[in-house]
Design an enzyme around this catalytic site. Structure first.
Site, PDB file in Angstrom:
ATOM      1  N   GLU A   1      -6.895   4.613   7.615  1.00 22.11           N
ATOM      2  CA  GLU A   1      -6.753   6.055   7.378  1.00 22.11           C
ATOM      3  C   GLU A   1      -8.025   6.628   6.775  1.00 22.11           C
ATOM      4  O   GLU A   1      -8.357   7.791   7.006  1.00 22.11           O
ATOM      5  CB  GLU A   1      -5.516   6.306   6.491  1.00 22.11           C
TER       6      GLU A   1
ATOM      7  N   GLU B   1      -5.796  -4.973  10.565  1.00 18.95           N
ATOM      8  CA  GLU B   1      -4.812  -3.913  10.760  1.00 18.95           C
ATOM      9  C   GLU B   1      -5.166  -3.132  12.032  1.00 18.95           C
ATOM     10  O   GLU B   1      -6.003  -2.221  11.987  1.00 18.95           O
ATOM     11  CB  GLU B   1      -4.823  -2.959   9.560  1.00 18.95           C
TER      12      GLU B   1
ATOM     13  N   GLY C   1       1.795   2.484  10.764  1.00 18.38           N
ATOM     14  CA  GLY C   1       2.702   3.610  10.608  1.00 18.38           C
ATOM     15  C   GLY C   1       3.298   4.098  11.919  1.00 18.38           C
ATOM     16  O   GLY C   1       3.874   5.185  11.993  1.00 18.38           O
TER      17      GLY C   1
ATOM     18  N   ASN D   1       0.873  -1.175   0.000  1.00 17.18           N
ATOM     19  CA  ASN D   1       0.000   0.000   0.000  1.00 17.18           C
ATOM     20  C   ASN D   1       0.912   1.228   0.000  1.00 17.18           C
ATOM     21  O   ASN D   1       1.467   1.584   1.027  1.00 17.18           O
ATOM     22  CB  ASN D   1      -0.892  -0.020   1.248  1.00 17.18           C
TER      23      ASN D   1
ATOM     24  N   LYS E   1       0.102   4.204  -0.374  1.00 15.67           N
ATOM     25  CA  LYS E   1      -0.585   5.391   0.182  1.00 15.67           C
ATOM     26  C   LYS E   1      -0.374   6.592  -0.742  1.00 15.67           C
ATOM     27  O   LYS E   1      -0.334   6.427  -1.955  1.00 15.67           O
ATOM     28  CB  LYS E   1      -0.119   5.666   1.612  1.00 15.67           C
TER      29      LYS E   1
ATOM     30  N   HIS F   1      -9.642   1.045   4.690  1.00 19.98           N
ATOM     31  CA  HIS F   1      -8.346   1.239   5.348  1.00 19.98           C
ATOM     32  C   HIS F   1      -8.515   2.183   6.541  1.00 19.98           C
ATOM     33  O   HIS F   1      -9.319   3.106   6.506  1.00 19.98           O
ATOM     34  CB  HIS F   1      -7.326   1.812   4.349  1.00 19.98           C
TER      35      HIS F   1
ATOM     36  N   SER G   1       3.003  -1.939  10.588  1.00 13.57           N
ATOM     37  CA  SER G   1       4.442  -1.849  10.853  1.00 13.57           C
ATOM     38  C   SER G   1       5.187  -3.166  10.605  1.00 13.57           C
ATOM     39  O   SER G   1       6.117  -3.502  11.341  1.00 13.57           O
ATOM     40  CB  SER G   1       4.702  -1.328  12.276  1.00 13.57           C
TER      41      SER G   1
ATOM     42  N   GLY H   1       2.606  -0.951   4.400  1.00 10.47           N
ATOM     43  CA  GLY H   1       2.668   0.458   4.047  1.00 10.47           C
ATOM     44  C   GLY H   1       4.104   0.919   3.919  1.00 10.47           C
ATOM     45  O   GLY H   1       4.757   0.742   2.881  1.00 10.47           O
TER      46      GLY H   1
END
Ligand code: PEP
Length: 260
Positions: free
Chosen positions: A101, A173, A179, A9, A11, A99, A218, A239
């Site tokens: 975010e 996740e 992150g 991903n 992003k 996701h 992570s 990510g």
């Protein structure tokens, strides 16, 4: 046995030249390693404007390309949005949905109803959805992790015909691990994956055994092996570490050893 899927991903990172180059590096490393290519599935989800470039860069290689989001309507006055059919039309095969975010950071925050509508749109097209679920730190601290996962997976899959379930991918996740450099322990991740698979079995019966549940949060080459050694973890959604070919492929190598 479920084949591991290692999905990048990107992003909102990289420019056009960097996207093309990173896809090229990943492609050539996979083609140079028949054991890896033969045992692990790969996906790259770049920003929407670079989807076509990455589709071209991966053409003929066994790497699927995916969008990071779609809108649920087929067409019309939805400025700034893209449909499942548009993503499929340019040769992409997957889409990340729900996701964290998009649930917690961006704009008006997507809710489970919106995510379900998008999942229906993806399943009605030829796209493979990667449905992301996961609890916040406050929810984990309150002991609500499994209830949150039950709610998100039930709402996400509502009304979906799961006879073609092997196309669906789920990603666990934990929001607090994305992150942040802080990842779930292998035991915490396995507990969540086992719970998700039981919930999917309640909804879709034995199809639950076909559905890949990825871990994301992570992941790095040095923590991936322990995570992937868990029985219900079928790969990763990555990510930060997917922005360098070396770390992305290091995680893929861990998936290969764990599933040998
Ligand atoms: C993600 O964006 O899905 C993710 C898991 O990010 P990171 O690997 O950077 O935590």
């Amino acid at each position: 046995m479920r084949r591991p899927l290692i999905a990048a991903n990107w992003k909102m990172n990289l420019n056009l030249a960097q996207s093309r180059e990173l896809a090229r590096q990943i492609r050539s490393a996979i083609s140079a390693d028949p054991a890896l290519a033969g045992a692990v599935d790969f996906a790259i989800c770049p920003p929407a404007v670079y989807l076509h470039t990455v589709v071209e860069a991966c053409r003929g290689a066994s790497i699927s390309v995916g969008a990071q989001n779609i809108y649920f309507e087929a067409a019309g006055a939805f400025t700034g949005e893209i449909s499942a059919a548009m993503v499929a039309d340019i040769g992409a095969e997957l889409v990340i949905l729900g996701h964290s975010e998009r649930r917690h950071v961006i704009g008006h925050h997507e809710d489970d109803r919106m995510i379900n509508l998008k999942l229906r749109a993806a399943m009605a097209s030829s796209l493979t959805p990667i449905l992301c679920v996961g609890e916040t730190l406050a929810e984990r601290d309150a002991g609500a992790t499994l209830d949150v996962l039950t709610f998100q997976i039930t709402a996400g899959l509502s009304g979906i015909d799961l006879r073609d379930a092997s196309r669906l991918v789920v990603a666990y996740e934990p929001v607090w691990a994305i992150g942040t450099g802080r990842n779930a322990t292998p035991q915490q991740a396995q507990e969540a994956h086992d719970h998700l698979r039981r919930q999917i079995r309640r909804i879709a019966g034995d199809h639950a055994d076909e559905i890949r549940i990825l871990y994301g949060g992570s992941l790095k080459p040095d923590n991936a092996a322990a995570i992937f050694s868990q029985p219900d973890i079928d790969g990763g959604l990555i990510g930060g570490a997917s922005l360098k070919a070396e770390s992305f492929l290091g995680i893929a190598a861990a998936a290969l050893s764990a599933h040998r």
